[in-house]
Enzyme design. Structure first.
Site, PDB file in Angstrom:
ATOM      1  N   TRP B 163       0.813  -1.289   0.006  1.00 14.78           N
ATOM      2  CA  TRP B 163      -0.148  -0.165  -0.138  1.00 14.78           C
ATOM      3  C   TRP B 163       0.704   1.154   0.070  1.00 14.78           C
ATOM      4  O   TRP B 163       0.573   2.120  -0.548  1.00 14.78           O
ATOM      5  CB  TRP B 163      -1.045   0.100   1.159  1.00 14.78           C
ATOM      6  CG  TRP B 163      -1.649  -1.097   1.247  1.00 14.78           C
ATOM      7  CD1 TRP B 163      -1.970  -2.190   2.142  1.00 14.78           C
ATOM      8  CD2 TRP B 163      -2.546  -1.539   0.248  1.00 14.78           C
ATOM      9  NE1 TRP B 163      -2.823  -3.311   2.015  1.00 14.78           N
ATOM     10  CE2 TRP B 163      -3.188  -3.026   0.643  1.00 14.78           C
ATOM     11  CE3 TRP B 163      -2.977  -1.483  -0.949  1.00 14.78           C
ATOM     12  CZ2 TRP B 163      -3.866  -4.011  -0.164  1.00 14.78           C
ATOM     13  CZ3 TRP B 163      -3.723  -1.917  -1.965  1.00 14.78           C
ATOM     14  CH2 TRP B 163      -4.192  -3.413  -1.730  1.00 14.78           C
ATOM     15  N   ASP B 164       1.975   1.405   0.843  1.00 18.15           N
ATOM     16  CA  ASP B 164       2.876   2.330   0.853  1.00 18.15           C
ATOM     17  C   ASP B 164       3.399   2.726  -0.495  1.00 18.15           C
ATOM     18  O   ASP B 164       3.412   3.782  -1.136  1.00 18.15           O
ATOM     19  CB  ASP B 164       4.156   2.029   1.720  1.00 18.15           C
ATOM     20  CG  ASP B 164       3.549   2.381   3.180  1.00 18.15           C
ATOM     21  OD1 ASP B 164       3.049   3.236   3.363  1.00 18.15           O
ATOM     22  OD2 ASP B 164       4.602   1.970   4.035  1.00 18.15           O
ATOM     23  N   VAL B 165       3.799   1.554  -1.407  1.00 17.96           N
ATOM     24  CA  VAL B 165       4.411   1.605  -2.583  1.00 17.96           C
ATOM     25  C   VAL B 165       3.260   2.100  -3.528  1.00 17.96           C
ATOM     26  O   VAL B 165       3.595   3.220  -4.426  1.00 17.96           O
ATOM     27  CB  VAL B 165       4.875   0.221  -3.037  1.00 17.96           C
ATOM     28  CG1 VAL B 165       5.212   0.283  -4.528  1.00 17.96           C
ATOM     29  CG2 VAL B 165       6.008  -0.336  -2.245  1.00 17.96           C
TER      30      VAL B 165
END
Lengths: 399, 399
Positions: B163-165
Site C-alpha cells: 500500500w505504501d508503494v
C-alpha cells in the site's frame, strides 16, 4: 475544453489496448482524472473479458471493476481494416497505452509515422523481453520465500497482485508526465515499463536486494513481525486478531502502559542488557516482548482491546475479512465510495480515485459493455458516416 | 530550463517533509524524472533516519534506498525561525509533498497565503483522519485472512508494504497531474491521499470487496493457486519450487503436452464432466489437475524443468531468494541497474526508475546525508548570504 480542478485531464484522449490488471488500471485512473479513455478490444473480448469473479448470470465483476469510466470499441485487430481504424484512433488521440507487445502495426515505429508526437506506453513482462505476469514475476524476486509463518519452508504467494497495481499507477504517471512534456516541447515519448522492473526496482528501493549486496545477508522469514521495528499480531480472548505497531518511543511506552507491563519491560531490559528506547533493540528482542504483552491481549475481548487501544498513540487495527470490511464505516461512510449502478452487474458501492482533489473524490462511473461505443467513437473521432460504420460492421471489421 | 526527454520534470522544484515509505518514494520518483526535490528533516533526522537494515557501521541502507537523488535540508521545525525558512522554501518551490499531518504551519491554508498557486499533496493514514501505517491498514482490509496455505486460520501479513508503494506512486501522479493543470490554468491544488483509501480502492477495483456486495460471498484462502485461472506452484525432484500459470487455452495445452498428460487430462475432463477450455473450469478442478501434473514436476530436476518450460508458451518462473536474485541476469544485465557509489554505504547495483523513456532508464543518483544541502539550498533558493546562513546555523534553526 478548459480542464476543471477535479477532472484535470479533461480534453485528453487515450487509446488502451490491454488485458488483465496493470494497463486497465492505468486507463481507469486516467479516466478518473478526466481523460476520455477508449479501450479497444478484439471482437468477443480480450483474455480478461470473462475473468472471475462472475455474477450468477456470468458477467465479469472483475472486468467491470477495472474498466470503470471508459468507452469501449470492439474491432477485428487481425484484419487490415480493423488495424487501420485503430491506428487512426490512436493517431487522433495521440496516446496509446498497451500491454499487447510485439504487434508491428501498433508499434512506436509504425504509429509515429502517422502521429509524430505520439505518447506510446508499453507494459511488458520481463525486462529481457520474455513473458511474465504478476505471480511469476513475484516468484522470481524473493518475497514469497520470506512471507508467512517462520516455520514454513515453502513459498507463500501474495494474493494482491501488488506489482500489477504499482505498474498500472507508474503507467498513468508516465502518461501524464509525457503529456506535460509534450505540452512544453511538442515532442512525444516512447515509454516501456517491464512489470519485472517494477518489482526489482521496488525490492531494491526498499533494501531487500541492497542489504544482501552490502551486508551479505538477506531478510529472514519472520511471520507477522514488522522488520526492524516492534510490530506484531495478537489474539484476544474471544479470537479476534490485532495488528499492533510501535514505531516510536511514545508508541512503545503507550503499549507497555496499556498492557500494564511497564515494570516487567524494564526488568526484561535489565535481564537482557537491552535498550528498548532503540527500535532495533525492540526488534531484536521482539519474541521476549511479545511474550510479555501476550497475556494482556489473551485476557481481554476484542471489544475491550479495541476500546483500550483507541485511547493510546499505538498504531493498530483489527484483522477483518473482506465481508466485514464492506459493512464497516471505512467503506459505508467513506466519501471515496459512491453507489454505482453498473449495467449487467447491479448496484454497489464503488471506489473512485483514492485521492481527493480540492476536497472531493473523483467518483466512479460505470464500465461499458464490449463495443458499447464503437459507432459513437468512429463517428465522433474519425468523422465516419453512419453508412460507413454500417459497412464496417457488416464486413466484421468492428462490432 | 528546457526539459529534456529523459528528465521531463527538469526545472520543477519540490519540497518533501516525510518519513517512511510512501512520500519518500514519491519524492524519489519525481527526482528520477528530473525534479529538484528537497527533503526537509528535523535536525537529527525524522523517524526513519536510522531505520533497518543498517550497515555494520550503523548507517541506514533503508534511508539511502528511498532518498536517492534528493537534496537534504535539516531545520528545527519546532522553532519559528525554522518554520519560517521551510515555509519560504515551499513558497519558492510551489510544491509540497508530506505525510506529516496536523501541522498548522505547513497546512494548505497557511501556505496558500504565501503561494496562492501551491500544489499541496498530503498522505494520511486513515480516511477518517486516524493514524495508520501499511501493516495496520492491510490488516483492516481483508488480504491477510486469505493469504498463505489453505489450512491456516491465522492472518498472514504481506512483507512488501504494497500500500505504501502504490500510495507513493499515486502521490507522484498527483503532483505531475497538478503541475500540468497549473501550467494550463494558473491554479494550484490541494490533494489528500489516505493510505487506507489506496488499499480500499484497490480491493474494490480488483473485485475483492465488490464480489461480496454482489454475490454475497468472499474470496477463500486458496494457498498459492491463482484465483479464477489455472496457476499453481510445483516442486522439482531436487527441491526447486516453480510458479506455473496458464491463462489461455494455448498455455494450458502446452502445459499438458509438456507434462505428457494430454490424454490423462482429457480422461479427467470426461470423468468430471468438465470443459477445460474454460478458465473457470480449470480453476474449479485445480486440485485434480495439479494432481495430474505433479508427477512430472517431481520426477524432474529444477534444471530440466526450466529447460522444458522455456520451450513452451506457459507463464512460469522459479522461486528465488533475494540472495539468488541479486546474482541473476535479471539484475546483473538489466540496464535499469547501475553501479552507485553511495557515501557512507558503499558501492552497489542500484535501480533507477522502472520505466525507460525513449530507450533509456533514468539512472539512480546517491542519497544525501542529513543536512548535506542546507547551506546551498538556503543560498540558491532564498538568496541568503553566507553570514545569514552562519547565524541560522549558530542559533540552531538549521543544521
Amino acid at each position: 475544453m478548459t480542464p476543471d480542478a477535479a477532472r484535470p485531464l479533461t480534453g485528453v484522449r487515450i487509446v488502451e489496448i490491454s488485458s488483465f490488471v496493470a494497463v486497465p488500471l492505468a486507463g481507469m485512473t486516467l479516466a478518473q482524472l478526466g481523460a476520455e479513455v477508449i479501450r479497444v478490444d478484439p471482437i468477443g473480448g480480450a483474455a480478461d473479458y470473462h475473468r472471475w469473479p462472475l455474477t450468477d448470470s456470468g458477467e465479469s465483476i472483475y472486468w467491470a471493476g477495472l474498466n470503470k469510466g471508459k468507452r469501449s470499441v470492439a474491432a477485428d485487430m487481425r484484419s487490415p481494416d480493423g488495424q487501420d481504424l485503430v491506428q487512426r484512433l490512436i493517431a487522433d488521440s495521440g496516446v496509446l497505452i498497451t500491454n499487447v507487445v510485439g504487434r508491428q502495426w501498433h508499434s512506436y515505429e509504425a504509429l509515429t509515422r502517422l502521429r509524430p508526437d505520439l505518447i506510446h506506453v508499453e507494459i511488458s513482462g520481463r525486462a529481457d523481453g520474455g513473458t511474465g505476469v504478476d505471480y511469476t514475476v513475484n516468484a522470481a524476486i524473493g518475497f514469497p520465500m520470506v512471507t508467512g509463518p517462520a516455520e514454513l519452508a515453502a513459498p507463500v504467494n501474495h494474493v494482491l497482485p501488488a506489482w500489477d497495481v504499482a505498474c498500472g499507477v507508474y503507467a498513468a504517471l508516465a502518461v501524464v508526465t509525457a503529456l506535460r512534456h509534450r505540452d512544453a516541447t511538442g515532442h512525444g515519448q516512447q515509454i516501456c515499463i517491464p512489470l519485472e522492473n517494477v518489482a526489482l526496482a521496488t525490492a531494491g528501493n526498499l533494501s531487500f536486494l541492497t542489504e544482501v549486496m552490502i551486508n551479505g545477508n538477506a531478510r529472514e522469514r519472520i511471520g507477522n513481525s514488522v522488520y526492524g521495528q516492534y510490530g506484531q499480531d495478537f489474539t484476544s480472548s474471544d479470537g479476534a486478531s490485532f495488528m499492533v505497531v510501535a514505531l516510536t518511543g511514545r508508541h512503545f511506552r503507550d503499549l507497555t502502559e496499556l498492557t500494564g507491563t511497564t515494570k516487567a519491560v524494564v526488568a526484561l531490559a535489565d535481564t537482557l542488557g537491552a535498550d528498548f528506547s532503540d527500535e532495533g533493540e525492540r526488534y531484536r528482542h521482539r519474541e521476549a516482548l511479545t511474550g510479555v504483552f501476550t497475556e494482556w491481549f489473551s485476557a481481554h475481548t476484542g471489544e475491550e482491546i479495541s476500546a483500550a487501544l483507541r485511547q493510546t498513540s499505538v498504531l493498530w487495527d483489527r484483522y477483518r475479512s473482506f465481508a466485514e470490511t464492506i459493512t464497516g464505516e471505512s467503506v459505508t461512510t467513506n466519501p471515496m465510495f459512491t453507489t454505482l449502478s453498473q449495467p449487467r452487474i447491479g448496484e454497489y458501492l464503488a471506489p473512485g480515485l483514492p485521492m481527493s482533489i480540492d476536497g472531493s473524490y473523483p467518483p466512479a462511473a460505470p464500465a461499458p459493455a464490449l463495443g458499447d461505443d464503437t459507432a459513437a467513437v468512429l463517428g465522433d473521432w474519425l468523422g465516419l458516416s453512419p453508412e460507413e460504420i454500417g459497412a464496417l460492421t457488416e464486413s466484421g471489421a468492428v462490432a
